[in-house]
Design a protein around this motif. Structure first.
Motif, PDB file in Angstrom:
ATOM      1  N   ARG A  65       0.856  -1.180   0.000  1.00  0.00           N
ATOM      2  CA  ARG A  65       0.000   0.000   0.000  1.00  0.00           C
ATOM      3  C   ARG A  65       0.900   1.241   0.000  1.00  0.00           C
ATOM      4  NH1 ARG A  65      -5.124  -0.839  -1.752  1.00  0.00           N
ATOM      5  NH2 ARG A  65      -6.241  -2.407  -0.522  1.00  0.00           N
ATOM      6  N   PRO A  66       0.392   2.386  -0.469  1.00  0.00           N
ATOM      7  CA  PRO A  66       1.254   3.565  -0.547  1.00  0.00           C
ATOM      8  C   PRO A  66       1.805   4.051   0.785  1.00  0.00           C
ATOM      9  CG  PRO A  66      -0.644   3.823  -1.985  1.00  0.00           C
ATOM     10  CD  PRO A  66      -0.903   2.595  -1.156  1.00  0.00           C
ATOM     11  N   ASP A  67       1.188   3.676   1.894  1.00  0.00           N
ATOM     12  CA  ASP A  67       1.758   4.051   3.191  1.00  0.00           C
ATOM     13  C   ASP A  67       2.801   3.048   3.663  1.00  0.00           C
ATOM     14  OD1 ASP A  67       0.072   1.917   3.792  1.00  0.00           O
ATOM     15  OD2 ASP A  67      -0.574   2.769   5.708  1.00  0.00           O
ATOM     16  N   GLY A  68       3.090   2.027   2.843  1.00  0.00           N
ATOM     17  CA  GLY A  68       4.076   1.018   3.201  1.00  0.00           C
ATOM     18  C   GLY A  68       3.501  -0.216   3.843  1.00  0.00           C
ATOM     19  N   SER A  69       2.203  -0.261   4.101  1.00  0.00           N
ATOM     20  CA  SER A  69       1.593  -1.407   4.762  1.00  0.00           C
ATOM     21  C   SER A  69       1.307  -2.537   3.778  1.00  0.00           C
ATOM     22  CB  SER A  69       0.294  -0.987   5.462  1.00  0.00           C
ATOM     23  OG  SER A  69      -0.653  -0.525   4.528  1.00  0.00           O
TER      24      SER A  69
END
Length: 356
Positions: A65-69
């Motif tokens: 995911r773009p937040d790194g998750s």
């Protein structure tokens, strides 16, 4: 490419979801409130693909995911490096390159941002990494870039000074045109009317040019010491790229992110950070955000990634980066979201990819 493993990890025939989709969140120590808001804002906005080095020493493709998750390894091939992942415009496929590790020797290192598009074999797979299909032999289709409809690829042949456009299904050569000094990092505009790339042009080295496909004419977009260009995903009139100005902060200078209009008439700062070179940027599909890597040295490949909201730019980090602030006195100091992963050439899609 060596052996290729699909999206999920299989052990004794049982899919172990927990081992391949890890919810690692971008909660970096010292992150300010604005960065936390930005993380929440982008968390569910599609997916990013990027390449980074594994514990086995090879480079694999990862999805997150773009937040790194919810990061997961898509390739898991210790005998090969995978890099240059890029989603098709409809988000259903991706292309990338794969090079056997025994070919990436000291005399031909392959993996750096000046050469990677010419190395290994071009692979096209589904967006989740499954069904990888080699498109030719080692070195074929260099610097391949999707057409807006995903049916063609534009490729750059540096030694021959040519750009060639191929039908992806039949591999038939559709068109050939002069490269106009472009020698790396070729990308196709979202409206299909132009190409951009890094070029040596009219005696000026390391510049960004756009090429009009109707006329074959080139337009200079930058002013020396620039590379890694890409189009704004939703705006065929703007290009994002990296630029280094020697003498800003030190003799060599730090590489900053810039944007320019495709007519060459305007350019401005997106983000600059003292002590970091900002490379490999791309925008989100709606052009609201930009993601990039931030290596500490100019020869580093993968590095920690970050995201900025384009409405907040220009941004200068830290606030007392006086040499750059003297050039852009009205720049802000954030927010900047630092992701928990290192990455090389990230790319972003809003298409929803099966998370299993």
């Amino acid at each position: 490419m060596g052996s290729f493993r699909s999206l999920c990890c299989i052990s004794v025939g049982i899919v172990l979801l927990a081992s391949c989709a890890i919810p690692v969140f971008a909660q970096s120590p010292g992150a300010d409130a604005g960065a936390n808001v930005l993380a929440s804002e982008v968390a569910s906005r599609g997916w990013i693909v990027f390449s980074t080095k594994t514990g086995q020493g090879d480079y694999d493709l990862f999805l997150a995911r773009p937040d790194g998750s919810f990061r997961r390894n898509l390739t898991q091939t210790p005998g090969a490096n995978e890099f240059g992942g890029r989603f098709s415009p409809d988000g259903k496929r991706m292309l990338y390159r794969s090079q056997a590790r025994d070919r990436a020797i000291a005399a031909d290192p392959g993996l750096n941002h000046d050469l990677w598009g010419t190395k290994g074999a071009l692979i096209i797979a589904k967006a989740d990494g499954s069904d990888p299909q080699p498109q030719g032999n080692e070195g074929a289709y260099p610097w391949a870039s999707w057409s807006p409809d995903g049916n063609e690829i534009a490729c750059l042949y540096k030694r021959e000074g040519k750009i060639r456009i191929f039908d992806l299904g039949t591999k038939r050569l559709i068109r050939e045109l002069p490269s106009r000094g472009v020698f790396q990092q070729l990308f196709w505009s979202p409206d299909g009317k132009r190409l951009c790339g890094t070029a040596n042009f009219n005696g000026q080295d390391w510049n960004i040019v756009s090429i009009d496909l109707a006329t074959g004419r080139e337009t200079l977009l930058s002013r020396s010491q620039n590379c890694t260009p890409d189009w704004f995903q939703g705006d065929p009139g703007r290009v994002i790229y990296s630029s280094r100005v020697p003498g800003v902060a030190n003799e060599y200078g730090w590489t900053m992110l810039m944007q320019a209009t495709a007519d060459g008439k305007s350019r401005t700062l997106i983000c600059g950070e003292r002590g970091r070179h900002l490379y490999y940027a791309c925008t989100s599909p709606d052009d609201k955000y930009a993601i990039y890597s931030r290596p500490e040295t100019d020869d580093r490949l993968e590095a920690s990634m970050a995201i900025v909201r384009l409405a907040d730019t220009p941004i200068i980090v830290p606030d007392d980066y006086a040499e750059l602030r003297s050039l852009y006195p009205n720049a802000k100091n954030g927010p900047v979201l630092l992701l928990p992963q290192a990455g090389f050439e990230p790319h972003w899609t809003y298409a929803e990819i099966d998370a299993k």
